[in-house]
Design an enzyme around this catalytic site. Sequence first.
Site, PDB file in Angstrom:
ATOM      1  N   ASP A  82      98.622  55.765   3.999  1.00 18.32           N
ATOM      2  CA  ASP A  82      99.611  54.703   4.187  1.00 18.32           C
ATOM      3  C   ASP A  82      99.433  53.566   3.189  1.00 18.32           C
ATOM      4  O   ASP A  82     100.389  53.116   2.558  1.00 18.32           O
ATOM      5  CB  ASP A  82      99.540  54.140   5.611  1.00 18.32           C
ATOM      6  CG  ASP A  82      99.927  55.161   6.665  1.00 18.32           C
ATOM      7  OD1 ASP A  82     100.555  56.167   6.326  1.00 18.32           O
ATOM      8  OD2 ASP A  82      99.578  54.939   7.845  1.00 18.32           O
ATOM      9  N   GLU A 103     103.387  54.420  14.602  1.00 20.58           N
ATOM     10  CA  GLU A 103     103.096  53.055  15.018  1.00 20.58           C
ATOM     11  C   GLU A 103     104.352  52.371  15.551  1.00 20.58           C
ATOM     12  O   GLU A 103     104.288  51.632  16.528  1.00 20.58           O
ATOM     13  CB  GLU A 103     102.503  52.269  13.854  1.00 20.58           C
ATOM     14  CG  GLU A 103     101.129  52.779  13.453  1.00 20.58           C
ATOM     15  CD  GLU A 103     100.595  52.119  12.196  1.00 20.58           C
ATOM     16  OE1 GLU A 103     101.348  51.390  11.515  1.00 20.58           O
ATOM     17  OE2 GLU A 103      99.410  52.339  11.897  1.00 20.58           O
TER      18      GLU A 103
END
Length: 189
Positions: free
Chosen positions: A52, A168
Site C-alpha cells: 500500500d 479498511e
Amino acid sequence: MDEEQQSISVDLGVTVDFDADREVEQRAYFLSDYLRHSSCRSFVLGISGGVDSLAAGLLAQKAVSKLRADGYDAKFIAVRLPYGVQADESDAQRALAVIGPDRVVTVDIKPAADAMLDAVMVEGGDLVEPARRQFHLGNIKARQRMIAQYALAGATGGLVIGTDQAAEALMGFFTNLGTARPTYCRLRV
C-alpha cells in the site's frame, strides 16, 4: 458479481473494466491537482515497506514530477515511523529505493508511544485489561505515526497521503480518515 459485491463496488467507485494505466494517471492527476489547488507544496507519506505505501509513494512521486514539469514547486517526503527496530526494515528500504522520494525522515515512535501508555496507566491502569495492553499500545502507535506525519506536513506546507484500501474502507479501521486532507494549508480564494 452478486448484489452485495455490486453494492460495494458502487460505494467504493470500483469500475468493472479496470485499466491499470488509466487508474494510475487518474490518481496521479488527482494528487497533483489537489496539491496545486490547496496551495500546498509537499506530500508526506509514511512508508512501511508494504504494498500500500509503495503504491501510494509511486503515485506521489509521479504527481510531484507532473507538477514540477508544469513549473510548480513541489516535493515528496517519505517518512519511516518505526517502533524501535523494525523486523521488516529491509522491505521499507527497498521500497524507498524504488520510490525515490525527495527526502526521507525517520521518526522512532517508540519513546512517545511508550510514554503515552505509561501516562495512561498512571491513573487509568485499572481500566486497561492486562490481556489487551498490547492492543492499546497498537492504537497508540498508529496515532503517534499520524502525529509525526501531520507535524511534518505542517512544517512543509504539505498534505498527508493516506494508504487506506478497500478492506479498511469496508471495516472502518484506518487512522487518517481514508483520504489525503489538507493539514496546515489554506485554500487561496
